[in-house]
Scaffold this motif. Structure first.
Motif, mmCIF file in Angstrom:
data_model
loop_
_atom_site.group_PDB
_atom_site.id
_atom_site.type_symbol
_atom_site.label_atom_id
_atom_site.label_comp_id
_atom_site.label_asym_id
_atom_site.label_seq_id
_atom_site.Cartn_x
_atom_site.Cartn_y
_atom_site.Cartn_z
ATOM 1 N N PRO A 71 50.514 6.403 -67.418
ATOM 2 C CA PRO A 71 50.728 4.955 -66.792
ATOM 3 C C PRO A 71 50.820 3.636 -67.354
ATOM 4 O O PRO A 71 50.578 3.534 -67.924
ATOM 5 C CB PRO A 71 49.135 4.998 -65.756
ATOM 6 C CG PRO A 71 48.480 6.584 -66.455
ATOM 7 C CD PRO A 71 49.253 6.611 -67.674
ATOM 8 N N TRP A 95 46.736 1.817 -62.790
ATOM 9 C CA TRP A 95 47.319 3.084 -62.059
ATOM 10 C C TRP A 95 46.523 3.862 -60.712
ATOM 11 O O TRP A 95 47.015 3.347 -59.306
ATOM 12 C CB TRP A 95 47.131 3.995 -63.038
ATOM 13 C CG TRP A 95 48.414 5.341 -62.258
ATOM 14 C CD1 TRP A 95 49.275 5.051 -61.407
ATOM 15 C CD2 TRP A 95 47.561 5.983 -62.741
ATOM 16 N NE1 TRP A 95 49.903 6.911 -61.288
ATOM 17 C CE2 TRP A 95 48.642 7.529 -62.228
ATOM 18 C CE3 TRP A 95 46.864 6.962 -63.617
ATOM 19 C CZ2 TRP A 95 48.956 9.434 -62.035
ATOM 20 C CZ3 TRP A 95 47.016 8.313 -64.107
ATOM 21 C CH2 TRP A 95 48.131 8.701 -63.038
ATOM 22 N N ASN A 121 54.340 11.695 -60.168
ATOM 23 C CA ASN A 121 52.954 10.038 -59.958
ATOM 24 C C ASN A 121 53.514 10.896 -58.374
ATOM 25 O O ASN A 121 53.748 9.871 -57.910
ATOM 26 C CB ASN A 121 53.851 8.955 -60.063
ATOM 27 C CG ASN A 121 53.000 7.808 -60.047
ATOM 28 O OD1 ASN A 121 51.735 7.714 -59.592
ATOM 29 N ND2 ASN A 121 53.778 6.797 -59.523
ATOM 30 N N THR A 165 54.428 5.304 -63.657
ATOM 31 C CA THR A 165 54.425 6.005 -64.903
ATOM 32 C C THR A 165 56.076 6.152 -65.515
ATOM 33 O O THR A 165 56.925 6.054 -64.904
ATOM 34 C CB THR A 165 53.816 7.486 -64.192
ATOM 35 O OG1 THR A 165 55.061 7.867 -63.571
ATOM 36 C CG2 THR A 165 52.933 7.691 -63.691
#
Length: 398
Positions: A137, A142, A201, A249
């Motif tokens: 991240p 995140w 992600n 990410t």
């Protein structure tokens, strides 16, 4: 053929402009929600096979996410590199760490899908956030930023995962292909036609997974734990996107052409299982891209007999003569028309993609977009042919 080639060429450019102006611009105008109305408990899931070094780097980053209530769940898929001992003793003192160990793989399942399924079964929370062991991240915001996009009526949040910058032509191509893929799945989601997500992600609800019977429809395929599931479960109303730089990410890309070739063949092989409307949509986009680039030169040099120079051609000739440029611009009227139309398409696409690139953390160098867009067309052609004849079942997950 003097009728067919120009007509196909002009239609392809028109189709491209429709996608660029009415689909890709949705991403350009999008802004994420910045505040979190609700902070439901979240389970971060990482499926890993022989990823000890990556887990040692990743888990502390996940543990330090600025979020009040979450757990980190690692599915250890038959690792032999010390991963189990590391997780069992919790050498990194990860406060929120949970894990499960997979010792055997059922015959009807492929490895990663089984690992992900077992992790989802063990997860204690309904909201699930997925990433890979080799991802990092970009910030401690995140988790919070991804959750902020999940309104009450949303079950899925598509995140952005980019690749680390490294010198070399392969790395540049990988980053541009990843950028193009992101522009497409984000833009289509915003136009109410979601078709895929990236497991590096990706957030969705556990209840949605079981409602759609998990990976039942494709559990025997090597890939598809992310994009095929989203293709099955996504509707026009239950998908949100997250493009904030804080929620991105970053991964280390493949470093050899052979490794990248195997990876892309595996990823693209599942496209055959997309819904018909999604295959048609992507087919139109990709085919028009190929035609726009590869038909340009044949159409440019072959002037059809039926073409008559319009009024603008006379104005163009007068302009060239007036400024003494006729010697440097010897093209005929047909060539000028084709060049003009092609450049209009290229410039418009360049501008829109450059703005999209700014939205996606300047993943690539915008001034190189025309060059890499041509390479992207070559990539689509080559891998389109390869995918038709490839057997993804012979490719391993790790």
């Amino acid at each position: 053929m003097e009728f067919v080639f120009p007509i196909i060429f002009f239609i392809a450019l028109a189709v491209q402009l429709v996608y660029v102006l009415f689909v890709f611009t949705k991403l350009v105008g999008h802004n994420d929600f910045e505040t979190v109305a609700d902070m439901p408990p979240v389970t971060i899931i990482v499926a890993a096979s022989n990823e000890l070094q990556n887990l040692q780097e990743l888990l502390p980053i996940l543990d330090n996410q600025d979020y009040p209530n979450f757990e980190i769940l690692v599915a250890d898929d038959r690792s032999s590199d010390g991963t189990y001992d590391y997780l069992l003793t919790n050498e990194g003192n990860i406060k929120r760490l949970q894990f499960l160990r997979i010792l055997d793989l059922p015959q009807h399942f492929t490895a990663k899908k089984y690992a992900v399924t077992m992790a989802i079964k063990k997860a204690t929370n309904d909201v699930l956030l997925f990433t890979d062991a080799d991802c990092r991240p970009e910030s401690d915001q995140w988790l919070k930023t991804m959750v902020a996009q999940m309104d009450a009526d949303k079950d899925i949040v598509l995140g952005f995962s980019k690749y680390k910058f490294m010198p070399g032509a392969l790395n540049a191509l990988i980053r541009y292909e990843t950028f193009q893929t992101a522009v497409q799945y984000f833009s289509f989601a915003l136009t109410k036609v979601p078709y895929m997500g990236v497991g590096r992600n990706l957030m969705y609800k556990k209840s949605l997974f079981w409602k759609n019977n998990g990976f039942t429809r494709h559990y025997g395929l090597l890939s598809g734990d992310d994009d095929l599931f989203i293709n099955d479960a996504a509707t026009k109303d239950n998908v949100a996107i997250c493009i904030s730089e804080n929620a991105a990410t970053n991964s280390i890309p493949k470093e050899t052409w052979e490794e990248w070739f195997v990876q892309k063949r595996r990823h693209l092989s599942v496209g055959k299982r997309y819904k018909f409307k999604d295959k048609l949509n992507l087919g139109l986009l990709w085919m028009s891209e190929l035609i726009s680039w590869f038909f340009f030169l044949p159409v440019f040099f072959i002037k059809p007999d039926w073409f008559e120079a319009p009024e603008w051609s006379r104005i163009s000739n007068d302009f060239l003569k007036q400024y003494g440029l006729a010697h440097w611009y010897p093209f005929n009227d047909w060539m000028r028309l084709i060049l003009f139309v092609f450049c209009i398409w290229l410039v418009i696409k360049w501008i829109v993609l450059a703005k999209a690139n700014k939205k996606l953390s300047n993943t690539i160098k915008s001034w190189k977009i025309p060059y890499f867009d041509f390479l992207y067309a070559v990539y689509l052609f080559v891998f389109g042919i390869i995918t038709l004849f490839s057997n993804p079942k012979k490719i391993k997950w790790r």
